[in-house]
Design a protein around this motif. Structure first.
Motif, PDB file in Angstrom:
ATOM      1  N   LYS A  79       6.294 -70.757  30.111  1.00  0.00           N
ATOM      2  CA  LYS A  79       5.622 -71.396  28.970  1.00  0.00           C
ATOM      3  C   LYS A  79       6.611 -71.600  27.832  1.00  0.00           C
ATOM      4  CE  LYS A  79       1.794 -70.732  25.729  1.00  0.00           C
ATOM      5  NZ  LYS A  79       0.684 -69.824  25.311  1.00  0.00           N
ATOM      6  N   PHE A  80       7.440 -70.590  27.600  1.00  0.00           N
ATOM      7  CA  PHE A  80       8.445 -70.671  26.538  1.00  0.00           C
ATOM      8  C   PHE A  80       9.449 -71.785  26.829  1.00  0.00           C
ATOM      9  CE2 PHE A  80      12.589 -69.429  24.817  1.00  0.00           C
ATOM     10  CZ  PHE A  80      12.275 -69.249  23.484  1.00  0.00           C
ATOM     11  N   LEU A  81       9.953 -71.843  28.067  1.00  0.00           N
ATOM     12  CA  LEU A  81      10.938 -72.867  28.427  1.00  0.00           C
ATOM     13  C   LEU A  81      10.321 -74.259  28.409  1.00  0.00           C
ATOM     14  CD1 LEU A  81      12.809 -71.079  31.368  1.00  0.00           C
ATOM     15  CD2 LEU A  81      13.555 -71.329  28.989  1.00  0.00           C
ATOM     16  N   ASN A  82       9.037 -74.359  28.744  1.00  0.00           N
ATOM     17  CA  ASN A  82       8.360 -75.652  28.743  1.00  0.00           C
ATOM     18  C   ASN A  82       8.189 -76.187  27.329  1.00  0.00           C
ATOM     19  OD1 ASN A  82       7.210 -77.823  30.078  1.00  0.00           O
ATOM     20  ND2 ASN A  82       5.165 -76.959  30.055  1.00  0.00           N
ATOM     21  N   GLN A  83       8.030 -75.278  26.365  1.00  0.00           N
ATOM     22  CA  GLN A  83       7.880 -75.680  24.967  1.00  0.00           C
ATOM     23  C   GLN A  83       9.216 -75.999  24.316  1.00  0.00           C
ATOM     24  OE1 GLN A  83       5.834 -72.251  23.420  1.00  0.00           O
ATOM     25  NE2 GLN A  83       3.805 -73.050  23.902  1.00  0.00           N
ATOM     26  N   ARG A  84      10.297 -75.457  24.892  1.00  0.00           N
ATOM     27  CA  ARG A  84      11.629 -75.642  24.302  1.00  0.00           C
ATOM     28  C   ARG A  84      12.578 -76.198  25.360  1.00  0.00           C
ATOM     29  NH1 ARG A  84       8.974 -71.637  21.977  1.00  0.00           N
ATOM     30  NH2 ARG A  84       9.248 -71.191  19.742  1.00  0.00           N
ATOM     31  N   LYS A  85      12.337 -77.435  25.725  1.00  0.00           N
ATOM     32  CA  LYS A  85      13.132 -78.048  26.788  1.00  0.00           C
ATOM     33  C   LYS A  85      14.551 -78.365  26.351  1.00  0.00           C
ATOM     34  CE  LYS A  85       9.242 -79.894  29.398  1.00  0.00           C
ATOM     35  NZ  LYS A  85       8.566 -81.083  29.974  1.00  0.00           N
ATOM     36  N   GLN A  86      14.830 -78.227  25.040  1.00  0.00           N
ATOM     37  CA  GLN A  86      16.202 -78.439  24.595  1.00  0.00           C
ATOM     38  C   GLN A  86      17.111 -77.294  25.022  1.00  0.00           C
ATOM     39  OE1 GLN A  86      13.649 -77.782  22.691  1.00  0.00           O
ATOM     40  NE2 GLN A  86      14.138 -76.647  20.830  1.00  0.00           N
ATOM     41  N   LEU A  87      16.513 -76.160  25.418  1.00  0.00           N
ATOM     42  CA  LEU A  87      17.318 -75.067  25.961  1.00  0.00           C
ATOM     43  C   LEU A  87      17.837 -75.473  27.331  1.00  0.00           C
ATOM     44  CD1 LEU A  87      15.040 -72.029  25.032  1.00  0.00           C
ATOM     45  CD2 LEU A  87      17.046 -72.857  23.817  1.00  0.00           C
ATOM     46  N   ASN A  88      19.004 -74.980  27.695  1.00  0.00           N
ATOM     47  CA  ASN A  88      19.646 -75.450  28.924  1.00  0.00           C
ATOM     48  C   ASN A  88      19.374 -74.553  30.126  1.00  0.00           C
ATOM     49  OD1 ASN A  88      21.100 -73.437  27.736  1.00  0.00           O
ATOM     50  ND2 ASN A  88      23.096 -74.302  28.177  1.00  0.00           N
ATOM     51  N   TYR A  89      18.088 -74.200  30.332  1.00  0.00           N
ATOM     52  CA  TYR A  89      17.669 -73.462  31.523  1.00  0.00           C
ATOM     53  C   TYR A  89      16.647 -74.297  32.287  1.00  0.00           C
ATOM     54  CZ  TYR A  89      19.786 -69.326  29.371  1.00  0.00           C
ATOM     55  OH  TYR A  89      20.658 -68.444  28.813  1.00  0.00           O
ATOM     56  N   LYS A  90      16.914 -74.531  33.562  1.00  0.00           N
ATOM     57  CA  LYS A  90      16.007 -75.313  34.403  1.00  0.00           C
ATOM     58  C   LYS A  90      15.538 -74.436  35.571  1.00  0.00           C
ATOM     59  CE  LYS A  90      15.636 -79.503  37.189  1.00  0.00           C
ATOM     60  NZ  LYS A  90      16.346 -80.704  37.685  1.00  0.00           N
ATOM     61  N   PRO A  91      14.273 -73.961  35.552  1.00  0.00           N
ATOM     62  CA  PRO A  91      13.780 -73.098  36.629  1.00  0.00           C
ATOM     63  C   PRO A  91      13.763 -73.828  37.970  1.00  0.00           C
ATOM     64  CG  PRO A  91      12.327 -73.029  34.710  1.00  0.00           C
ATOM     65  CD  PRO A  91      13.269 -74.175  34.503  1.00  0.00           C
ATOM     66  N   VAL A  92      14.413 -73.237  38.968  1.00  0.00           N
ATOM     67  CA  VAL A  92      14.427 -73.827  40.313  1.00  0.00           C
ATOM     68  C   VAL A  92      13.792 -72.904  41.340  1.00  0.00           C
ATOM     69  CG1 VAL A  92      16.459 -75.244  39.837  1.00  0.00           C
ATOM     70  CG2 VAL A  92      16.762 -72.932  40.746  1.00  0.00           C
ATOM     71  N   ARG A  93      13.665 -71.630  41.035  1.00  0.00           N
ATOM     72  CA  ARG A  93      13.013 -70.657  41.906  1.00  0.00           C
ATOM     73  C   ARG A  93      12.384 -69.572  41.035  1.00  0.00           C
ATOM     74  NH1 ARG A  93      14.492 -73.711  45.495  1.00  0.00           N
ATOM     75  NH2 ARG A  93      15.153 -73.173  47.632  1.00  0.00           N
ATOM     76  N   VAL A  94      11.371 -68.922  41.558  1.00  0.00           N
ATOM     77  CA  VAL A  94      10.797 -67.740  40.916  1.00  0.00           C
ATOM     78  C   VAL A  94      10.765 -66.620  41.944  1.00  0.00           C
ATOM     79  CG1 VAL A  94       9.436 -68.968  39.188  1.00  0.00           C
ATOM     80  CG2 VAL A  94       8.457 -68.531  41.441  1.00  0.00           C
ATOM     81  N   CYS A  95      10.962 -65.398  41.471  1.00  0.00           N
ATOM     82  CA  CYS A  95      10.987 -64.231  42.357  1.00  0.00           C
ATOM     83  C   CYS A  95      10.068 -63.161  41.781  1.00  0.00           C
ATOM     84  CB  CYS A  95      12.411 -63.711  42.501  1.00  0.00           C
ATOM     85  SG  CYS A  95      12.547 -62.241  43.539  1.00  0.00           S
ATOM     86  N   PRO A  96       8.830 -63.036  42.302  1.00  0.00           N
ATOM     87  CA  PRO A  96       7.895 -62.031  41.786  1.00  0.00           C
ATOM     88  C   PRO A  96       8.236 -60.630  42.310  1.00  0.00           C
ATOM     89  CG  PRO A  96       6.873 -63.240  43.585  1.00  0.00           C
ATOM     90  CD  PRO A  96       8.225 -63.868  43.364  1.00  0.00           C
ATOM     91  N   ILE A  97       8.301 -59.664  41.401  1.00  0.00           N
ATOM     92  CA  ILE A  97       8.623 -58.299  41.792  1.00  0.00           C
ATOM     93  C   ILE A  97       7.684 -57.316  41.096  1.00  0.00           C
ATOM     94  CG2 ILE A  97      11.061 -58.764  42.233  1.00  0.00           C
ATOM     95  CD1 ILE A  97      11.683 -57.591  39.471  1.00  0.00           C
ATOM     96  N   ARG A  98       7.669 -56.083  41.586  1.00  0.00           N
ATOM     97  CA  ARG A  98       6.907 -55.011  40.967  1.00  0.00           C
ATOM     98  C   ARG A  98       7.605 -53.692  41.281  1.00  0.00           C
ATOM     99  NH1 ARG A  98       1.530 -54.417  44.896  1.00  0.00           N
ATOM    100  NH2 ARG A  98       2.660 -53.595  46.715  1.00  0.00           N
ATOM    101  N   VAL A  99       7.166 -52.616  40.628  1.00  0.00           N
ATOM    102  CA  VAL A  99       7.714 -51.287  40.882  1.00  0.00           C
ATOM    103  C   VAL A  99       6.789 -50.550  41.844  1.00  0.00           C
ATOM    104  CG1 VAL A  99       8.361 -49.069  39.866  1.00  0.00           C
ATOM    105  CG2 VAL A  99       8.818 -51.184  38.617  1.00  0.00           C
ATOM    106  N   ASN A 100       7.365 -50.026  42.902  1.00  0.00           N
ATOM    107  CA  ASN A 100       6.600 -49.197  43.838  1.00  0.00           C
ATOM    108  C   ASN A 100       6.279 -47.879  43.154  1.00  0.00           C
ATOM    109  OD1 ASN A 100       6.027 -47.195  45.954  1.00  0.00           O
ATOM    110  ND2 ASN A 100       6.552 -48.851  47.376  1.00  0.00           N
ATOM    111  N   GLU A 101       4.992 -47.609  42.924  1.00  0.00           N
ATOM    112  CA  GLU A 101       4.596 -46.413  42.182  1.00  0.00           C
ATOM    113  C   GLU A 101       4.987 -45.123  42.896  1.00  0.00           C
ATOM    114  OE1 GLU A 101       0.465 -46.672  41.353  1.00  0.00           O
ATOM    115  OE2 GLU A 101       0.651 -48.454  40.060  1.00  0.00           O
TER     116      GLU A 101
END
Length: 511
Positions: free
Chosen positions: A181-203
């Motif tokens: 959401k942040f990157l979508n609102q500020r497209k002048q920043l030079n980061y282009k998402p090409v992949r996402v990696c969902p993670i969590r901590v094993n309790e």
């Protein structure tokens, strides 16, 4: 096979994008260096010609050796480029921030000025001190103008998705959604998402593992980014698979805690393949603190401190406030007289308005402003908020407040109502730059993190005033205020003052 072919094609496209970005960065930096050298050479030549100093001589060892003026200017130009490089002028992360870049240019010019003066002393040249000073000043002005034009071009390209760094975002589904959401609102920043990696901590084990809640991730991506982004599964070979996509940056949003073994292991794996780590941190992250390691009888102890809270730094801050407030009072006195007359003529009420606010370390004080509302405004605040469906709180917003007078509307838009606060700064209850002072019922809503804003004096202008003002949401404004507590400096205050001038000339978000 179709999915594998799609992944291969996407990887090739990301690789091409990454190559284009690297080529663009190399060409841009090279072009800037060449231009910077030519700028210094040309400005130096013009100044020396006008001052009739092109016939250079060295009186070293009492000899009058002739010096080639063009060779001298080439050496000075190379010194200028080196100073720009050392101070970080060519770093890609500061190019889009005009105020920060201009301050770095000023810092580079000061270092260059000292270096050129030292060069003239060593070779005992007949170049006058005034010539060196004038050349330095003109070069700084020209460089700011050129960088502004280049930044407008680059920002426009960034908003179109060009010259952006292919980025893989790692974190929880919710964290990934927030940063998208942040990157979508500020497209002048030079980061282009090409992949996402969902993670969590094993309790049970405390180790990082893949987050299987793919449905929540797709929902967050769709809501925040508007279109799907491919998932890369977390695993032992994650770094290799990210590198194969051609990505250059790995942005970590959450889950991987700062200074944890999980983050350290993850970072080493990424950095071993020359992948940049971009870590989203808390506003109170201790990275800005000065650290010192000591070993006492076999025990390692790390001490941390914020240099800007030392007694000497506080004295510098106070001197800065006294100088700026004194100049502001003298220079704006005629404006304050005109505003005072206009307020008095409109409704005959008092010119000034004072209200109790909470200042340094929770101590109350009275703030003074030009009155911009009708005389009985405070008594009607609650009913006006209720009429607009809002409650009394720390971040209420009234786009059209019926209590504001005609004169008040103008002086608010132009921030002229804040001018009497320079007297508060001069007396010591406020600072020129700092978080805005708030009322007691607003302070009561602070959480422990936001309450840290009370550790510095409140200011006339500050982070959120120059970053969107009332158009910012609560989370963004809090982040800005807390960050100021963490990293304020006198030089940073100068930057905020310059940005305030721009905000006054182009007001937005002032209700």
């Amino acid at each position: 096979m179709t999915e594998e072919r799609h992944d291969a094609e996407l990887a090739q496209e990301v690789e091409r994008q990454s190559t284009r970005v690297l080529q663009w960065r190399f060409v841009l930096n090279l072009a800037l260096m060449v231009f910077d050298a030519l700028t210094y050479f040309a400005v130096g030549y013009l100044v020396m010609s006008r001052s009739h100093e092109m016939k250079l001589l060295s009186t070293r060892l009492q000899l009058h050796w002739s010096i080639n003026p063009y060779l001298y200017l080439v050496v000075c130009a190379l010194i200028w480029i080196f100073c720009c490089h050392v101070t970080g002028v060519y770093h890609r992360h500061v190019f889009a921030d005009g105020y920060q870049l201009n301050m770095l240019l000023l810092k580079a010019m000061f270092v260059c000025w000292v270096s050129v003066c030292a060069l003239n002393f060593v070779i005992q040249s007949n170049v006058s001190f005034m010539t060196v000073c004038l050349t330095s000043l003109l070069v700084w002005i020209v460089e700011m103008i050129v960088r502004m034009v280049a930044r407008l071009f680059l920002t426009q390209r960034h908003r179109k998705g060009e010259y952006s760094y292919p980025t893989v975002i790692v974190g929880s589904p919710e964290g990934i959604g927030q940063i998208l959401k942040f990157l979508n609102q500020r497209k002048q920043l030079n980061y282009k998402p090409v992949r996402v990696c969902p993670i969590r901590v094993n309790e049970r084990t405390g180790l990082i593992e893949a987050d299987p809640n793919v449905g929540l991730l797709h929902e967050e991506v769709k809501k925040s980014w508007g279109k799907p982004i491919r998932i890369v599964d977390y695993g032992d070979d994650l770094a290799e698979r990210i590198a194969e996509t051609g990505a250059q940056t790995v942005m970590v949003t959450d889950v991987l805690d700062r200074f944890s073994d999980n983050l350290s292991t993850f970072a080493v794996q990424m950095e071993s393949l020359n992948l940049e780590i971009a870590l989203i941190t808390s506003a109170l992250d201790i990275a800005e603190h000065a650290t010192q390691m000591r070993n006492i009888q076999g025990m390692s102890i790390m001490t941390i401190s914020l240099p800007q809270y030392s007694p000497s730094a506080k004295v510098k801050k106070r001197i800065f406030d006294l100088v700026v407030s004194s100049l502001a009072i003298v220079l704006s006195s005629w404006i304050m007289v005109i505003v005072a007359i206009a307020i008095k003529v409109e409704d005959g009420g008092p010119v000034f308005y004072k209200q109790e606010r909470i200042g340094l370390r929770g101590k109350p004080f009275y703030i003074h402003k030009f009155r911009s509302m009708r005389v009985d405004a405070d008594a009607h605040l609650k009913e006006v908020l209720e009429a607009n469906g809002q409650e009394m709180g720390a971040r209420y917003k009234l786009t059209h407040d019926p209590r504001i007078t005609k004169v008040g509307n103008f002086i608010r838009k132009t921030s002229l109502d804040e001018l009497p606060q320079f007297f508060d700064v001069f007396m010591g209850s406020m600072s020129v730059v700092g978080p805005r002072p708030q009322r007691d019922f607003e302070v009561e809503e602070y959480d422990p993190v936001y309450a840290t804003r009370l550790l510095v004096k409140p200011g006339i202008t500050g982070p959120w005033q120059v970053s969107g003002r009332s158009d910012l949401n609560e989370e963004e404004s809090r982040q800005l205020d807390v960050s100021y507590v963490q990293d304020w400096s006198v030089l940073g205050d100068v930057v905020y003052i310059l940005r305030t001038v721009g905000t006054v000339l182009r007001p937005s978000g002032a209700y």
